[in-house]
Design an enzyme around this catalytic site. Structure first.
Site, PDB file in Angstrom:
ATOM      1  N   ASP A  43       1.136  -9.937 -17.167  1.00 61.33           N
ATOM      2  CA  ASP A  43       0.695  -9.058 -16.069  1.00 61.33           C
ATOM      3  C   ASP A  43      -0.562  -9.678 -15.452  1.00 61.33           C
ATOM      4  OD1 ASP A  43      -0.343  -6.670 -14.552  1.00 61.33           O
ATOM      5  OD2 ASP A  43       1.226  -5.637 -15.663  1.00 61.33           O
TER       6      ASP A  43
ATOM      7  N   ASP B 216      -0.097 -14.488 -12.696  1.00 59.74           N
ATOM      8  CA  ASP B 216       0.480 -13.969 -11.459  1.00 59.74           C
ATOM      9  C   ASP B 216       1.924 -14.459 -11.344  1.00 59.74           C
ATOM     10  OD1 ASP B 216       1.220 -13.385  -8.853  1.00 59.74           O
ATOM     11  OD2 ASP B 216      -0.791 -13.765  -8.058  1.00 59.74           O
TER      12      ASP B 216
ATOM     13  N   GLY C  95       2.630   1.783  -5.883  1.00 58.62           N
ATOM     14  CA  GLY C  95       1.678   2.874  -6.077  1.00 58.62           C
ATOM     15  C   GLY C  95       2.348   4.159  -5.653  1.00 58.62           C
TER      16      GLY C  95
ATOM     17  N   TYR D  69       9.184  -0.621   0.480  1.00 52.51           N
ATOM     18  CA  TYR D  69       9.269  -0.687  -0.986  1.00 52.51           C
ATOM     19  C   TYR D  69      10.725  -0.508  -1.424  1.00 52.51           C
ATOM     20  CZ  TYR D  69       8.806   1.257  -5.758  1.00 52.51           C
ATOM     21  OH  TYR D  69       8.942   1.517  -7.097  1.00 52.51           O
TER      22      TYR D  69
ATOM     23  N   ASN E 244      10.577   8.883 -10.273  1.00 55.75           N
ATOM     24  CA  ASN E 244       9.249   9.466 -10.556  1.00 55.75           C
ATOM     25  C   ASN E 244       8.942   9.618 -12.044  1.00 55.75           C
ATOM     26  OD1 ASN E 244       8.549   9.872  -7.801  1.00 55.75           O
ATOM     27  ND2 ASN E 244       9.928  11.633  -7.791  1.00 55.75           N
TER      28      ASN E 244
ATOM     29  N   LYS F 123       0.381   8.973  -8.718  1.00 52.63           N
ATOM     30  CA  LYS F 123       1.517   9.685  -8.124  1.00 52.63           C
ATOM     31  C   LYS F 123       1.322  11.193  -8.275  1.00 52.63           C
ATOM     32  CE  LYS F 123       4.305   5.727  -8.877  1.00 52.63           C
ATOM     33  NZ  LYS F 123       4.054   5.318 -10.275  1.00 52.63           N
TER      34      LYS F 123
ATOM     35  N   THR G  80      10.736  18.561  -2.161  1.00 53.70           N
ATOM     36  CA  THR G  80      11.143  18.639  -3.574  1.00 53.70           C
ATOM     37  C   THR G  80      11.313  17.244  -4.188  1.00 53.70           C
ATOM     38  OG1 THR G  80      13.469  18.724  -2.906  1.00 53.70           O
ATOM     39  CG2 THR G  80      12.378  20.831  -3.327  1.00 53.70           C
ATOM     40  N   ARG G  81      11.097  17.207  -5.496  1.00 58.00           N
ATOM     41  CA  ARG G  81      11.275  15.983  -6.280  1.00 58.00           C
ATOM     42  C   ARG G  81      11.687  16.379  -7.699  1.00 58.00           C
ATOM     43  NH1 ARG G  81      10.568  14.345  -1.950  1.00 58.00           N
ATOM     44  NH2 ARG G  81       9.283  12.637  -1.178  1.00 58.00           N
TER      45      ARG G  81
HETATM   46  P1  NAD Z   1       2.642  -0.073 -12.491  1.00 56.67           P
HETATM   47  O1  NAD Z   1       2.058  -0.358 -11.149  1.00 56.67           O
HETATM   48  O2  NAD Z   1       1.822   0.708 -13.460  1.00 56.67           O
HETATM   49  O3  NAD Z   1       3.087  -1.428 -13.182  1.00 56.67           O
HETATM   50  C1  NAD Z   1       3.462  -2.566 -12.462  1.00 56.67           C
HETATM   51  C2  NAD Z   1       2.675  -3.722 -13.039  1.00 56.67           C
HETATM   52  O4  NAD Z   1       3.062  -4.911 -12.344  1.00 56.67           O
HETATM   53  C3  NAD Z   1       1.155  -3.567 -12.842  1.00 56.67           C
HETATM   54  O5  NAD Z   1       0.491  -3.581 -14.090  1.00 56.67           O
HETATM   55  C4  NAD Z   1       0.787  -4.769 -12.000  1.00 56.67           C
HETATM   56  O6  NAD Z   1      -0.474  -5.332 -12.322  1.00 56.67           O
HETATM   57  C5  NAD Z   1       1.920  -5.732 -12.308  1.00 56.67           C
HETATM   58  N1  NAD Z   1       2.032  -6.734 -11.270  1.00 56.67           N
HETATM   59  C6  NAD Z   1       2.016  -6.533  -9.930  1.00 56.67           C
HETATM   60  N2  NAD Z   1       2.059  -7.714  -9.286  1.00 56.67           N
HETATM   61  C7  NAD Z   1       2.093  -8.668 -10.251  1.00 56.67           C
HETATM   62  C8  NAD Z   1       2.124 -10.082 -10.210  1.00 56.67           C
HETATM   63  N3  NAD Z   1       2.105 -10.748  -9.062  1.00 56.67           N
HETATM   64  N4  NAD Z   1       2.144 -10.754 -11.375  1.00 56.67           N
HETATM   65  C9  NAD Z   1       2.122 -10.082 -12.564  1.00 56.67           C
HETATM   66  N5  NAD Z   1       2.091  -8.756 -12.664  1.00 56.67           N
HETATM   67  C10 NAD Z   1       2.077  -8.048 -11.513  1.00 56.67           C
HETATM   68  O7  NAD Z   1       4.025   0.651 -12.221  1.00 56.67           O
HETATM   69  P2  NAD Z   1       4.999   1.436 -13.219  1.00 56.67           P
HETATM   70  O8  NAD Z   1       4.939   2.856 -12.861  1.00 56.67           O
HETATM   71  O9  NAD Z   1       4.756   1.014 -14.618  1.00 56.67           O
HETATM   72  O10 NAD Z   1       6.414   0.897 -12.716  1.00 56.67           O
HETATM   73  C11 NAD Z   1       7.086  -0.184 -13.347  1.00 56.67           C
HETATM   74  C12 NAD Z   1       8.304  -0.559 -12.531  1.00 56.67           C
HETATM   75  O11 NAD Z   1       9.155   0.566 -12.351  1.00 56.67           O
HETATM   76  C13 NAD Z   1       7.964  -1.051 -11.120  1.00 56.67           C
HETATM   77  O12 NAD Z   1       8.831  -2.102 -10.789  1.00 56.67           O
HETATM   78  C14 NAD Z   1       8.233   0.135 -10.257  1.00 56.67           C
HETATM   79  O13 NAD Z   1       8.555  -0.239  -8.936  1.00 56.67           O
HETATM   80  C15 NAD Z   1       9.404   0.775 -10.971  1.00 56.67           C
HETATM   81  N6  NAD Z   1       9.486   2.219 -10.696  1.00 56.67           N
HETATM   82  C16 NAD Z   1       8.538   3.059 -11.170  1.00 56.67           C
HETATM   83  C17 NAD Z   1       8.616   4.406 -10.896  1.00 56.67           C
HETATM   84  C18 NAD Z   1       7.585   5.370 -11.397  1.00 56.67           C
HETATM   85  O14 NAD Z   1       7.692   6.551 -11.091  1.00 56.67           O
HETATM   86  N7  NAD Z   1       6.604   4.956 -12.173  1.00 56.67           N
HETATM   87  C19 NAD Z   1       9.673   4.892 -10.107  1.00 56.67           C
HETATM   88  C20 NAD Z   1      10.614   4.006  -9.631  1.00 56.67           C
HETATM   89  C21 NAD Z   1      10.528   2.667  -9.942  1.00 56.67           C
END
Ligand code: NAD
Length: 346
Positions: A33, A51, A77, A150, A179, A193, A235-236
């Site tokens: 990460d 990265d 986000g 997104y 979510n 969120k 709603t969600r």
């Molecule tokens: P989060 O933002 O907490 O985690 C994503 C992580 O990716 C972060 O720690 C960020 O630092 C890392 N990241 C971003 N760019 C990066 C890069 N260039 N190199 C390395 N690391 C990088 O999000 P989350 O809630 O843990 O979600 C995880 C996954 O699930 C994501 O792909 C998100 O789109 C998907 N998702 C989440 C939700 C939700 O409700 N949390 C819903 C739908 C989909």
């Protein structure tokens, strides 16, 4: 033999919880990460700060044919980040680059199986205009019309992982999360969120930070209050982190590629969610101020028919249980922050 696993996005909310679960199950885990988890120490055997847009980093972390790779890294986000339009270019470019890199190096190095976290945000806006009857069955994704860039990136990446499955035989599993929330998720700073933001606002209101004045014949009454974007009737559904992890694990261990929804079918309006948090906080009264802000679709709910059919399982925990856990954790975080700020001042 211990499974060897790579978790991309291991410093994030779901990724850090996933690492803990995989470690408890006895696997060897490497996390990668841009940052370490914010609220607890990672239990990964190795944690690479890197990265994933950078091919050299991806080559370095994908140096062996892992048994499983979980691709959760994304630039994301809450609504305040995704729906304002201000981050569209970064969201699309950063997440697509990560996915392009991971899938191509993963295939070259011979990984056995990869999980990709897609999102309910891929579903067409035209099926989510009625808060009472949103349509989110998996096959309703097309003709595509997500309401955010997104969502478009997630749809593109789903298709790319599926193309690698068809053309190179790469074993992929794709889930569309709805979510996900719970302790150790972002709760302040702008990327939080709805459930976390509401828990924080209710905890603030309960501590007397936000009080609205109500004029009554017997004088002014001060009532805990909070602000909600829109009319709050959108709603969600919200899924607690433990059930999300259970769904990931069941999908990974199945023969089903997906995409499949991993979400709750307990639909709730944002106003009702605020009232639920108020009840958890023990508030008798809560005044909701509706203000303008980024909203997303009018209604959304998970459709769990496919997951039940393919995995013989679906999430079932009541939302209030997870909200209680989350509220208590956020309250504790707020108290710790306050303590630190007071120590700084002294
Ligand atoms: P989060 O933002 O907490 O985690 C994503 C992580 O990716 C972060 O720690 C960020 O630092 C890392 N990241 C971003 N760019 C990066 C890069 N260039 N190199 C390395 N690391 C990088 O999000 P989350 O809630 O843990 O979600 C995880 C996954 O699930 C994501 O792909 C998100 O789109 C998907 N998702 C989440 C939700 C939700 O409700 N949390 C819903 C739908 C989909």
């Amino acid at each position: 033999m211990k499974k060897k696993i790579l978790v991309c996005g291991a410093g994030g909310f779901i990724g850090s919880h996933l690492v803990s679960k995989l470690k408890k199950e006895g696997s060897w885990v490497r996390g990668v990460d841009l940052k370490y988890p914010e609220y607890s120490k990672s239990t990964a055997d190795e944690f690479v700060i890197g990265d994933l847009r950078d091919q050299m980093v991806v080559k370095k972390v994908l140096d062996q044919p892992f048994d499983e790779v979980y691709q959760l890294a994304a630039d994301m986000g809450g609504a305040g980040y995704i729906f304002t339009g201000e981050h569209d270019a970064d969201v699309m470019h950063n997440s697509a680059t990560i996915n392009l890199n991971i899938v191509s190096y993963g295939q070259k190095v011979g990984i056995k199986k990869i999980f990709y976290s897609s999102s309910a945000c891929i579903y067409p806006e035209y099926n989510q205009l009625d808060s009472d009857n949103p349509k989110c069955s998996e096959e309703s994704a097309y003709p595509a019309a997500p309401d955010s860039e997104y969502g478009w990136e997630k749809l593109f990446s789903e298709r790319m992982y599926l193309a690698y499955y068809r053309n190179y035989g790469l074993e992929v599993r794709i889930a569309r999360f709805h979510n996900i929330f719970g302790p150790e998720g972002t709760w302040n700073g702008g990327k939080e969120k709805a459930p976390a933001a509401i828990c924080r606002k209710v905890a603030e209101a309960a501590s007397g930070v936000n009080l609205a004045e109500i004029w009554t014949p017997s004088g002014v009454r001060r009532v805990p209050s909070l602000e909600i974007w829109g009319d709050g009737k959108q709603t969600r559904s919200f899924l607690y982190i433990d059930e999300c992890l259970e769904g990931i694990s069941r999908l990974m261990n199945s023969n089903f590629t997906g995409p499949v929804n991993i979400g709750s079918e307990e639909k709730i309006s944002i106003n009702e969610l605020a009232q639920m948090a108020a009840k958890i906080a023990g508030l008798q009264e809560l005044m909701i101020n509706h203000i303008s802000g980024p909203l997303g679709v009018r209604g959304r709910n998970s459709d769990n028919r496919l997951i039940k059919k393919e995995l013989d399982w679906a999430p079932s925990q009541k939302l209030e249980l997870g909200m209680t856990e989350t509220f208590n954790w956020i309250k504790q975080q707020m108290a710790e922050l306050q303590k630190k700020e007071m120590a700084k001042q002294n």
